[in-house]
Motif scaffolding. Structure first.
Motif, short mmCIF file in Angstrom:
data_model
loop_
_atom_site.label_atom_id
_atom_site.label_comp_id
_atom_site.label_asym_id
_atom_site.label_seq_id
_atom_site.Cartn_x
_atom_site.Cartn_y
_atom_site.Cartn_z
N THR A 1 34.14 -51.93 35.09
CA THR A 1 33.40 -50.96 34.29
C THR A 1 33.55 -49.61 34.98
O THR A 1 33.66 -49.55 36.21
N LEU A 2 33.51 -48.54 34.22
CA LEU A 2 33.70 -47.22 34.82
C LEU A 2 32.58 -46.89 35.79
O LEU A 2 32.80 -46.23 36.80
N GLU A 3 31.35 -47.33 35.50
CA GLU A 3 30.23 -46.97 36.36
C GLU A 3 30.32 -47.60 37.74
O GLU A 3 29.71 -47.11 38.69
N THR A 4 31.08 -48.69 37.88
CA THR A 4 31.20 -49.34 39.19
C THR A 4 32.57 -49.13 39.82
O THR A 4 32.89 -49.76 40.82
N SER A 5 33.37 -48.24 39.26
CA SER A 5 34.74 -48.07 39.77
C SER A 5 34.76 -47.54 41.20
O SER A 5 35.62 -47.92 41.99
N ASP A 6 33.82 -46.65 41.55
CA ASP A 6 33.78 -46.14 42.93
C ASP A 6 33.54 -47.28 43.91
O ASP A 6 34.17 -47.36 44.97
N ALA A 7 32.60 -48.16 43.57
CA ALA A 7 32.29 -49.29 44.44
C ALA A 7 33.51 -50.18 44.62
O ALA A 7 33.81 -50.64 45.73
N ALA A 8 34.24 -50.42 43.53
CA ALA A 8 35.42 -51.27 43.59
C ALA A 8 36.49 -50.64 44.48
O ALA A 8 37.10 -51.31 45.32
N GLN A 9 36.72 -49.33 44.33
CA GLN A 9 37.73 -48.64 45.14
C GLN A 9 37.37 -48.62 46.62
O GLN A 9 38.24 -48.64 47.48
N ALA A 10 36.06 -48.59 46.91
CA ALA A 10 35.60 -48.51 48.29
C ALA A 10 35.57 -49.87 48.98
O ALA A 10 35.27 -49.97 50.16
N GLY A 11 35.87 -50.93 48.22
CA GLY A 11 35.87 -52.27 48.81
C GLY A 11 34.51 -52.93 48.80
O GLY A 11 34.32 -53.97 49.45
N ALA A 12 33.55 -52.36 48.07
CA ALA A 12 32.22 -52.96 47.96
C ALA A 12 32.22 -53.96 46.81
O ALA A 12 33.11 -53.96 45.96
N ASN A 13 31.21 -54.82 46.80
CA ASN A 13 31.07 -55.75 45.67
C ASN A 13 29.75 -55.57 44.94
O ASN A 13 29.38 -56.38 44.09
N ALA A 14 29.03 -54.49 45.28
CA ALA A 14 27.79 -54.18 44.58
C ALA A 14 27.54 -52.68 44.66
O ALA A 14 28.03 -51.99 45.56
N LEU A 15 26.77 -52.18 43.71
CA LEU A 15 26.49 -50.75 43.60
C LEU A 15 24.99 -50.55 43.54
O LEU A 15 24.29 -51.21 42.76
N LEU A 16 24.46 -49.63 44.36
CA LEU A 16 23.03 -49.32 44.34
C LEU A 16 22.83 -47.92 43.77
O LEU A 16 23.32 -46.94 44.31
N ASP A 17 22.10 -47.86 42.65
CA ASP A 17 21.75 -46.59 42.00
C ASP A 17 20.29 -46.28 42.26
O ASP A 17 19.44 -47.19 42.25
N GLY A 18 19.98 -45.01 42.44
CA GLY A 18 18.59 -44.59 42.59
C GLY A 18 18.30 -43.39 41.71
O GLY A 18 19.13 -42.49 41.57
N GLY A 19 17.12 -43.38 41.08
CA GLY A 19 16.75 -42.27 40.22
C GLY A 19 15.27 -41.93 40.35
O GLY A 19 14.45 -42.82 40.56
N PHE A 20 14.95 -40.64 40.25
CA PHE A 20 13.55 -40.21 40.34
C PHE A 20 13.21 -39.35 39.13
O PHE A 20 14.09 -38.80 38.46
N LEU A 21 11.91 -39.24 38.87
CA LEU A 21 11.44 -38.48 37.72
C LEU A 21 10.01 -38.03 37.97
O LEU A 21 9.16 -38.84 38.37
N LYS A 22 9.74 -36.75 37.76
CA LYS A 22 8.38 -36.26 37.88
C LYS A 22 7.52 -36.86 36.77
O LYS A 22 7.94 -36.94 35.63
N GLN A 23 6.30 -37.25 37.13
CA GLN A 23 5.38 -37.81 36.15
C GLN A 23 4.04 -37.10 36.18
O GLN A 23 2.98 -37.72 36.14
N GLY A 24 4.10 -35.77 36.26
CA GLY A 24 2.89 -34.97 36.25
C GLY A 24 1.96 -35.33 37.39
O GLY A 24 2.38 -35.54 38.53
N ASP A 25 0.67 -35.45 37.08
CA ASP A 25 -0.32 -35.75 38.10
C ASP A 25 -0.23 -37.19 38.59
O ASP A 25 -0.79 -37.54 39.63
N LYS A 26 0.46 -38.06 37.82
CA LYS A 26 0.56 -39.46 38.21
C LYS A 26 1.38 -39.64 39.47
O LYS A 26 1.18 -40.59 40.22
N GLY A 27 2.32 -38.75 39.70
CA GLY A 27 3.16 -38.86 40.89
C GLY A 27 4.63 -38.77 40.54
O GLY A 27 5.02 -38.13 39.56
N ILE A 28 5.44 -39.43 41.32
CA ILE A 28 6.90 -39.38 41.17
C ILE A 28 7.42 -40.79 40.98
O ILE A 28 7.23 -41.66 41.84
#
Length: 468
Positions: free
Chosen positions: A226-253
């Protein structure tokens, strides 16, 4: 006398673990490593050769069940891993594969912190064994803030929850980015640093960038699942870790992590809402925010048909003065590509195809580079430094390339903000113009593709340049 002995034996088998410890050897240790080494020695004498599962989620504060995540939990888990490994124990990444799951409870006793360790039978949750020794450490010998929840402890627990089933994985780390507009920030960079530390301490092999000495990728062939995991495949990895954040007002992050295999299958995921009071790093990236509006990244549709990245990787990449930037391009079906550079000032320039260059569709199964090794131009990082986005439009039919002119008034933006009024009409009218303002780039291509009944796919990579 016999009756008294019988009573003691009965108590030993029926009292809970804190009382059991009374009948063992009580010791106070000067440091956490010293105390955990003593625990490991007792465990080796009773459970040698057993497979263990350790998860910071199983470490709790007996005095305050609602305390959340404390730094001491992660520290204890790391020390248990270290000492038990040294004692010959092996670890499993899933509790069902282990003989015992190790858990611990912390209890404040005056000036000391007491730790009760229990081994639960992974195949029979009602069966458990407690260490007989009493293990204590003076509170004054613990690191400052051990009992105060902080950002590091929240990230650590989140990471451990995500990788709980990552046995034998070589993990490729993507940049941690804002979920909607996919730019990084001071906060995202800090989370990535902490993730590397936590995962490494768990003995997981990490890959963050593609190999620097990789041969030219121009027209190199290789199976990409899959295109989203192509970097991992080229680097010799067998898994990909994605991280994302989003402001949620007064509730936090909101902070979420997802671990995927090379087929895109989710292996593990976890998320948390972190109180803003724990975050001292900026979530903002004003220049990237402006670029994301121009490139309309929030509404981008790739359809897993096209992907642009750099030879360092995709998402959000940082380059230093003197480095050479080269982009990689992949498609999953024959597509014509149109590639532009966009800066925060709204200046847009065409990178590909160059004037007079023959347009031919790019083919699947090939990783293309821009510029190619044979090109007479290159992109070298130099002052002034800042942020740019490089965006690709792709279609299975040729699309007329517009002339970019600052003399043209923008139709897509009103008062510096992308207009949501009569979007389809604006796109149709822009497609009929031979020249457009650079701010109208996305709406032009959407209108032009719709005008010839052709599909349109998009992909963007951010580039931030910094002095060396």
């Amino acid at each position: 006398m016999k009756k008294f002995i019988f009573t003691i034996i009965l108590l030993t088998f029926t009292l809970p673990s804190p009382v059991l410890a009374f009948f063992g050897t009580q010791s106070t240790y000067s440091s956490m490593p010293e105390m955990v080494d003593a625990m490991a020695k007792e465990m080796k004498g009773k459970f040698a050769g057993k497979k263990l599962y350790i998860n910071p989620e199983f470490i709790t504060d007996e005095d305050n069940a609602d305390c959340g995540t404390l730094p001491i939990f992660g520290l204890l888990a790391v020390e248990l891993n270290r000492s038990l490994s040294k004692s010959g124990f092996t670890f499993e990444y899933q509790s069902v594969d282990a003989d015992f799951a190790v858990s611990a409870k912390l209890h404040r006793t005056g000036e000391n912190l007491r730790v009760y360790v229990t081994l639960s039978d992974s195949r029979n949750n009602t069966s458990y064994r407690s260490l007989e020794g009493t293990y204590e450490i003076p509170v004054r010998n613990l690191q400052s803030g051990w009992d105060k929840e902080n950002l590091d402890s929240r990230i650590e627990r989140l990471a451990n929850r995500t990788i709980s089933s990552s046995k034998g994985q070589v993990i490729y780390l993507n940049p941690v980015v804002e979920k909607r507009k996919r730019y990084s920030s001071e906060f995202g960079e800090y989370v990535l640093i902490r993730l590397k530390s936590v995962l490494s301490s768990n003995g997981i092999k990490l890959v963050e960038h593609l190999p620097a000495n990789k041969p030219s990728l121009a027209a190199s062939k290789g199976a990409v699942l899959t295109l989203e995991t192509s970097d991992a495949a080229q680097a010799g990895a067998n898994a990909l870790l994605d991280g994302g954040f989003l402001k949620q007002g007064d509730k936090g992050i909101f902070l979420g992590l997802t671990l995927k295999d090379l087929n895109g299958k989710v292996l593990g995921s976890a998320d948390d809402t972190i109180p803003r009071s724990l975050v001292k790093y900026s979530l903002d990236n004003d220049e990237a925010e402006r670029i994301s509006e121009i490139a309309d990244i929030e509404h981008e549709q790739t359809g897993n048909m096209v992907r642009i990245a750099t030879t360092k990787g995709g998402g959000y990449q940082i380059y230093r003065e003197g480095e050479t930037v080269q982009f990689t391009l992949q498609v999953t079906k024959p597509l014509y590509l149109y590639i532009y550079d966009i800066n925060p000032q709204g200046e847009v320039s065409l990178l590909y195809p160059k004037a007079g260059e023959m347009e031919t569709p790019k083919q699947p199964g090939i990783i293309y580079t821009l510029p190619e090794e044979s090109d007479s131009w290159e992109i070298k990082v130099e002052a002034p430094f800042g942020k740019d986005a490089v965006k690709v439009f792709a279609s299975d039919r040729k699309i007329a390339i517009p002339r970019i002119s600052e003399q043209m008034a923008s139709r897509s933006f009103v008062g510096g903000t992308r207009s949501l009024n009569r979007v389809n009409k604006v796109q149709k009218e822009l497609a009929a113009q031979p020249a457009i303002n650079g701010l109208d780039l996305v709406d032009y291509y959407k209108g032009a593709a719709a005008g010839i009944a052709a599909p349109l796919y998009e992909s963007t990579v951010y580039i931030e340049t910094r002095p060396r």
